[in-house]
Design an enzyme around this catalytic site. Sequence first.
Site, mmCIF file in Angstrom:
data_model
loop_
_atom_site.group_PDB
_atom_site.id
_atom_site.type_symbol
_atom_site.label_atom_id
_atom_site.label_comp_id
_atom_site.label_asym_id
_atom_site.label_seq_id
_atom_site.Cartn_x
_atom_site.Cartn_y
_atom_site.Cartn_z
ATOM 1 N N ALA A 163 12.552 -16.621 11.177
ATOM 2 C CA ALA A 163 11.250 -16.534 10.516
ATOM 3 C C ALA A 163 10.896 -15.087 10.208
ATOM 4 O O ALA A 163 11.363 -14.156 10.867
ATOM 5 C CB ALA A 163 10.167 -17.157 11.402
ATOM 6 N N SER A 164 10.064 -14.896 9.201
ATOM 7 C CA SER A 164 9.482 -13.603 8.852
ATOM 8 C C SER A 164 10.581 -12.577 8.590
ATOM 9 O O SER A 164 11.459 -12.802 7.776
ATOM 10 C CB SER A 164 8.513 -13.149 9.953
ATOM 11 O OG SER A 164 7.732 -12.056 9.542
ATOM 12 N N ASN A 165 10.570 -11.437 9.305
ATOM 13 C CA ASN A 165 11.639 -10.461 9.118
ATOM 14 C C ASN A 165 13.004 -11.043 9.455
ATOM 15 O O ASN A 165 14.018 -10.650 8.881
ATOM 16 C CB ASN A 165 11.384 -9.217 9.976
ATOM 17 C CG ASN A 165 10.328 -8.316 9.387
ATOM 18 O OD1 ASN A 165 9.940 -8.465 8.233
ATOM 19 N ND2 ASN A 165 9.842 -7.367 10.173
ATOM 20 N N GLY A 218 13.834 -14.135 8.879
ATOM 21 C CA GLY A 218 14.208 -14.885 7.692
ATOM 22 C C GLY A 218 14.753 -13.979 6.617
ATOM 23 O O GLY A 218 15.720 -14.320 5.921
ATOM 24 N N SER A 250 12.129 -19.072 7.176
ATOM 25 C CA SER A 250 10.716 -19.444 7.209
ATOM 26 C C SER A 250 9.874 -18.204 6.961
ATOM 27 O O SER A 250 10.069 -17.176 7.604
ATOM 28 C CB SER A 250 10.368 -20.064 8.568
ATOM 29 O OG SER A 250 9.016 -20.458 8.615
#
Length: 725
Positions: A309-311, A313, A334
């Site tokens: 997720a986030s970084n 991802g 994500s």
Amino acid sequence: MRLHEGTRLRWVMTAVSVAALAACGSSGPSNDLPTGIKQISATDYPATTVGTGATAATQDLLTGGVGKTGLGAAAAPAYADPANPTAAELRRNALYSNYRGILDPSAKGGYGLLYGPNVTADGQVTAGEGLIPGREYLAVLDDGSGRKQTVIAVQVPDSFDRNNPCIVLGPSSGSRGVYGAIGTAGEWGLKKGCAVALTDAGKGVGLHNLADDTVNRIDGTRATRTVAGALSFFAANLTDAARAAFNAAFPNRIAIKHAHSQQNPEKDWGQDTLAAARYALYVLNERYGAPGDRVPFTSGNTLVIAGSASNGGAASLRAAEQDEGGLIDGVVASEPVTEMPASAGYGIQVGGAAVAGYGKTLADYTTYGNIYQPCAALAADAALTEVSIYNYIGLAGMTARATARCDGLAAKGLVSGATTAERAADALARLRAYGWTTDNDSMHNAHYGLGNGPILSAMYTMAYGRFGVDARLCNASFAAVNATGDVVAATPAALASSFATANGTANGTPAGVVYDDSLGGAKAWQFAVSPSTGVADFGLDNALCQHALVSGKDPVTGAALTDSSHPTKAQSDAVRAGIAEVLHSANLRGKPTIIVAGRSDALVPVNHNARAYTALNRSVEGAASKLRYVEVVNGQHFDAFLPFAGFDTRFVPLHPYFNQAMDAMWAHLKTGAALPANQVVRTTPRGGMPGAAPQITAANVPPFVATPAAADQIGFSGNTITVPH
């Protein structure tokens, strides 16, 4: 880090076997550590109590031994000696805090029902604690400088099936340490019986306390830089003389790895993730290889999914873009932070109308938002009174400071309006024009109040420009502060537990963002008095300086920066060069990929990230692209915020959609099942009383489907992505 005796024996036997094979002239490939990787330890975590009396402890791969109940508990597990927590205790508590840091741990929010250690891989809710036994291999990837120190932890569950091998790659979200993806890729992969390769991707909890020269070791424990030696996770690049001079001028400051490593770690996120995959293959071959088959696992016969997720991802996507050797089979990202190389050549339409502001980089929109969010948070359309910035950070006078920010912007010609209400409305309109949407309106309040703008604007400009701690870019530094925003010494207890409690950013645990040029003396950003305005306005001058670094222009006059401006042209050039190093290509090499994003995400707005990346990928790979995009209505960036009053009633968790995307990718790669269609998922918030929302049910978070209704289909018109309202 001391190895268990069983681990020592296994290593000795492996070494003897390899030596014997060599002596006998055995042929075939050898199993060699990937270039740049140094293995630190291999430790069994049997998920049963080991030891007796005061030393008795339980550890496992997923929960650190505390299980579903412990991860759901409000209080972290206690240390036997808080002043000197052990490496094992720090690992346990790091798993606890990283799991809770990115997921909603509340029962009403879905923990233990829709997801959690007690929920099986096929979604069955059990009464168990969900401990997962296995072995964890810890290693460090370096570039030869001794300063990169990317940590990789490969977890091999006892349920790993050598006849059905799989690896899940989990680069950490945000700036988190090696366990930053334990609740996403880690939990999903371990439950599937896959080896999980976690990595901090060059970020992590590296706090160099310049006052006493102490650092985090790789295992999280603290020591002086000299004592830590090669096991130091991060130390500022300062001589003793330079450190002493800096301490005299700016006492009690703390250097942070992500900001001050001078490595621009983001440029290597993809390669670090690929290195984790190569190390995972090495680990599996080291453990299961036999004299006649020393390398039973290769990228050709082992399923590899990158998902985070986030970084994390973003790192997964970048790894796929850079995967020339075909290591990765599929990707799930994500709410990824996609650094867009341009906004030309593709477009975004929503409800048939073209979007004007899209495709900007993280540094661009974050530093711009940092200027306007405090003022915009006062706009009527941005009201989120239940989770007001004033409520959550507990500071009197925040309204007055936000009003002062509006006044300062007006005086500089950066907003229009005669009243605060008019100025706030104009600030909000400017944010919308820059790429945020009306779905983000109520999030500006909380995001700024919790410091996301000041933290990221300070950290990322330093990181991109490769500035050391002594540069104090835009007169910003990091330190512990007291209740009135004055710099104080970080407590020994806070530093001792930092590996488990900090998240790699300057979020105040224990170091926060300090503006050294605040009138009257250095102050935390919340209390800063700007020199140009003479009032407490959250440091408007600093926010303007940070955006100038990214744009190369004075935000007030529009003039290009010079050698004598503040910041200087040279500083801006360095930052902009660093940004150029981290841009995505959006060429996924035909790999099946699923991106999930929340429409209400104000930290990583979809117009600059998921929507833009999907459109650019279409322009690069055309109709042959295997990228699928799922946009979740009422989803925002931080599931961990969902227990907060107002978040609980208005927003839904994204984590169930990450898990569903991983399941869909697994089915596609294992059985050839079709990937989901591009679509909007229309969720139903829980509603109710803020702070007391009713129990979430599956009906609140309906799954994405194979064939969405026409009103929910995301499509393309040429290279323009078309998203329904």
